[in-house]
Design a protein around this motif. Structure first.
Motif, PDB file in Angstrom:
ATOM      1  N   THR A 149      77.818   9.235  19.970  1.00  0.00           N
ATOM      2  CA  THR A 149      77.571   8.165  18.990  1.00  0.00           C
ATOM      3  C   THR A 149      76.222   7.500  19.232  1.00  0.00           C
ATOM      4  N   LEU A 150      75.786   7.451  20.499  1.00  0.00           N
ATOM      5  CA  LEU A 150      74.466   6.893  20.797  1.00  0.00           C
ATOM      6  C   LEU A 150      73.361   7.774  20.213  1.00  0.00           C
ATOM      7  N   LEU A 151      73.527   9.104  20.338  1.00  0.00           N
ATOM      8  CA  LEU A 151      72.543  10.008  19.743  1.00  0.00           C
ATOM      9  C   LEU A 151      72.525   9.888  18.227  1.00  0.00           C
ATOM     10  N   GLU A 152      73.709   9.725  17.656  1.00  0.00           N
ATOM     11  CA  GLU A 152      73.802   9.548  16.201  1.00  0.00           C
ATOM     12  C   GLU A 152      73.083   8.280  15.780  1.00  0.00           C
ATOM     13  N   ARG A 153      73.205   7.244  16.607  1.00  0.00           N
ATOM     14  CA  ARG A 153      72.560   5.961  16.319  1.00  0.00           C
ATOM     15  C   ARG A 153      71.034   6.057  16.520  1.00  0.00           C
ATOM     16  N   ALA A 154      70.628   6.999  17.387  1.00  0.00           N
ATOM     17  CA  ALA A 154      69.196   7.157  17.658  1.00  0.00           C
ATOM     18  C   ALA A 154      68.446   7.738  16.467  1.00  0.00           C
ATOM     19  N   GLY A 155      69.157   8.493  15.628  1.00  0.00           N
ATOM     20  CA  GLY A 155      68.511   9.072  14.450  1.00  0.00           C
ATOM     21  C   GLY A 155      67.411  10.033  14.834  1.00  0.00           C
ATOM     22  N   ASN A 156      66.223   9.822  14.274  1.00  0.00           N
ATOM     23  CA  ASN A 156      65.089  10.701  14.578  1.00  0.00           C
ATOM     24  C   ASN A 156      64.298  10.257  15.799  1.00  0.00           C
ATOM     25  N   GLY A 157      64.731   9.136  16.419  1.00  0.00           N
ATOM     26  CA  GLY A 157      64.079   8.672  17.647  1.00  0.00           C
ATOM     27  C   GLY A 157      62.680   8.142  17.444  1.00  0.00           C
ATOM     28  N   ALA A 158      62.370   7.636  16.248  1.00  0.00           N
ATOM     29  CA  ALA A 158      61.000   7.213  15.943  1.00  0.00           C
ATOM     30  C   ALA A 158      60.660   5.860  16.560  1.00  0.00           C
ATOM     31  N   THR A 159      61.594   4.923  16.566  1.00  0.00           N
ATOM     32  CA  THR A 159      61.316   3.586  17.071  1.00  0.00           C
ATOM     33  C   THR A 159      61.704   3.479  18.541  1.00  0.00           C
ATOM     34  N   ALA A 160      61.238   2.396  19.172  1.00  0.00           N
ATOM     35  CA  ALA A 160      61.550   2.173  20.587  1.00  0.00           C
ATOM     36  C   ALA A 160      63.053   1.998  20.791  1.00  0.00           C
ATOM     37  N   THR A 161      63.688   1.300  19.875  1.00  0.00           N
ATOM     38  CA  THR A 161      65.140   1.096  19.975  1.00  0.00           C
ATOM     39  C   THR A 161      65.888   2.412  19.852  1.00  0.00           C
ATOM     40  N   GLN A 162      65.455   3.245  18.909  1.00  0.00           N
ATOM     41  CA  GLN A 162      66.089   4.549  18.727  1.00  0.00           C
ATOM     42  C   GLN A 162      65.900   5.435  19.960  1.00  0.00           C
ATOM     43  N   ARG A 163      64.703   5.382  20.559  1.00  0.00           N
ATOM     44  CA  ARG A 163      64.458   6.163  21.777  1.00  0.00           C
ATOM     45  C   ARG A 163      65.331   5.673  22.930  1.00  0.00           C
ATOM     46  N   GLN A 164      65.577   4.372  22.949  1.00  0.00           N
ATOM     47  CA  GLN A 164      66.450   3.801  23.979  1.00  0.00           C
ATOM     48  C   GLN A 164      67.883   4.298  23.801  1.00  0.00           C
ATOM     49  N   TYR A 165      68.353   4.338  22.557  1.00  0.00           N
ATOM     50  CA  TYR A 165      69.688   4.887  22.271  1.00  0.00           C
ATOM     51  C   TYR A 165      69.767   6.350  22.698  1.00  0.00           C
ATOM     52  N   MET A 195      67.130  18.605  21.810  1.00  0.00           N
ATOM     53  CA  MET A 195      66.327  18.857  20.614  1.00  0.00           C
ATOM     54  C   MET A 195      65.694  17.561  20.126  1.00  0.00           C
ATOM     55  N   LEU A 196      66.473  16.481  20.143  1.00  0.00           N
ATOM     56  CA  LEU A 196      66.003  15.196  19.640  1.00  0.00           C
ATOM     57  C   LEU A 196      64.827  14.665  20.455  1.00  0.00           C
ATOM     58  N   ILE A 197      64.895  14.849  21.769  1.00  0.00           N
ATOM     59  CA  ILE A 197      63.834  14.298  22.621  1.00  0.00           C
ATOM     60  C   ILE A 197      62.718  15.310  22.884  1.00  0.00           C
ATOM     61  N   GLY A 198      62.782  16.470  22.205  1.00  0.00           N
ATOM     62  CA  GLY A 198      61.679  17.425  22.261  1.00  0.00           C
ATOM     63  C   GLY A 198      61.728  18.413  23.408  1.00  0.00           C
ATOM     64  N   GLN A 199      62.820  18.483  24.153  1.00  0.00           N
ATOM     65  CA  GLN A 199      62.928  19.450  25.251  1.00  0.00           C
ATOM     66  C   GLN A 199      63.661  20.696  24.737  1.00  0.00           C
ATOM     67  N   TYR A 200      62.911  21.534  24.010  1.00  0.00           N
ATOM     68  CA  TYR A 200      63.517  22.633  23.272  1.00  0.00           C
ATOM     69  C   TYR A 200      64.031  23.749  24.181  1.00  0.00           C
ATOM     70  N   ARG A 201      63.376  23.996  25.292  1.00  0.00           N
ATOM     71  CA  ARG A 201      63.849  25.037  26.207  1.00  0.00           C
ATOM     72  C   ARG A 201      65.219  24.674  26.786  1.00  0.00           C
ATOM     73  N   ARG A 202      65.360  23.423  27.178  1.00  0.00           N
ATOM     74  CA  ARG A 202      66.653  22.983  27.717  1.00  0.00           C
ATOM     75  C   ARG A 202      67.716  22.994  26.629  1.00  0.00           C
ATOM     76  N   ALA A 203      67.318  22.656  25.410  1.00  0.00           N
ATOM     77  CA  ALA A 203      68.269  22.698  24.297  1.00  0.00           C
ATOM     78  C   ALA A 203      68.754  24.126  24.079  1.00  0.00           C
ATOM     79  N   LEU A 204      67.812  25.094  24.138  1.00  0.00           N
ATOM     80  CA  LEU A 204      68.187  26.503  23.946  1.00  0.00           C
ATOM     81  C   LEU A 204      69.148  26.956  25.026  1.00  0.00           C
ATOM     82  N   HIS A 205      68.943  26.478  26.259  1.00  0.00           N
ATOM     83  CA  HIS A 205      69.838  26.837  27.373  1.00  0.00           C
ATOM     84  C   HIS A 205      71.274  26.426  27.061  1.00  0.00           C
ATOM     85  N   TYR A 206      71.455  25.230  26.502  1.00  0.00           N
ATOM     86  CA  TYR A 206      72.816  24.760  26.204  1.00  0.00           C
ATOM     87  C   TYR A 206      73.373  25.377  24.924  1.00  0.00           C
TER      88      TYR A 206
END
Length: 208
Positions: A149-165, A195-206
């Motif tokens: 739910t925190l990731l859902e609340r983060a959305g696209n992660g554009a703002t500081a608050t979203q990145r914190q979520y 994927m949201l935070i830009g670590q695509y290699r780790r995302a592919l691993h999972y």
């Protein structure tokens, strides 16, 4: 999802002893007060017994108890309470209407307020799982669902608050995965979080 208790805690047996004493007390008084109270308690016991842990089922992986387990079982004590109210009103003829209307109004008011307050938790997934996490922070399934739910609340992660979520959500999901590995929902949400935070290699691993 309530915390799972430890069987070795002696305080937990207090409720078992109290229940046994109640049944003994009702049995001793059955000739005086009738068999109704005993029948109500036996109904409660028989309908709740299957989910007391004698039979293993899937949700015990997360919690030993849940509110909805007692929905059917509580019919017995509720009927007993209604019968006691009826009995009390019939023994005070002058105040019968006052007792019926007054006590019924109090019960409905208390239940209505309780229901309203409880319903506020279900306004959003975030609000619900934040509440559950605060009360049960050591459950892997709670961490996983709260993190999602925190990731859902983060959305696209554009703002500081979203990145914190997003950061907090990843912390919860990583912890959930460490506590209980290879749970599909947790692994899938971890991949989405990377994927949201830009670590695509780790995302592919999972994902694979």
């Amino acid at each position: 999802i309530y915390p799972r208790w430890h069987i070795g805690n002696p305080i937990g047996y207090v409720w078992l002893i109290a229940a046994a004493m109640l049944f003994i007390f009702l049995w001793m008084l059955k000739d005086m007060i009738g068999r109704g109270p005993m029948a109500a308690m036996l109904f409660y016991l028989m309908t709740i017994a299957p989910i007391l842990g004698f039979i293993t089922f899937y949700t015990q992986l997360y919690t030993f108890v849940a509110d909805h387990y007692q929905y059917v079982a509580c019919i017995g004590p509720m009927i007993l309470a209604g019968e006691l109210l009826y009995w009390a009103a019939n023994h005070v003829e002058r105040w019968r209407a006052v007792i019926f209307i007054g006590v019924s109004a109090i019960i409905l008011t208390v239940l209505g307020i309780t229901t309203f307050l409880q319903s506020q938790l279900y306004q959003s997934d975030y609000k619900l799982w934040h509440y559950v996490y605060v009360h049960n922070p050591h459950s892997f399934i709670v961490k996983g669902l709260y993190g999602a739910t925190l990731l859902e609340r983060a959305g696209n992660g554009a703002t500081a608050t979203q990145r914190q979520y997003a950061a907090e959500g990843m912390t919860q999901l990583v912890a959930a995965n460490q506590m209980h590995r290879h749970v599909p929902s947790v692994v899938f949400n971890l991949a989405g979080g990377y994927m949201l935070i830009g670590q695509y290699r780790r995302a592919l691993h999972y994902y694979v």
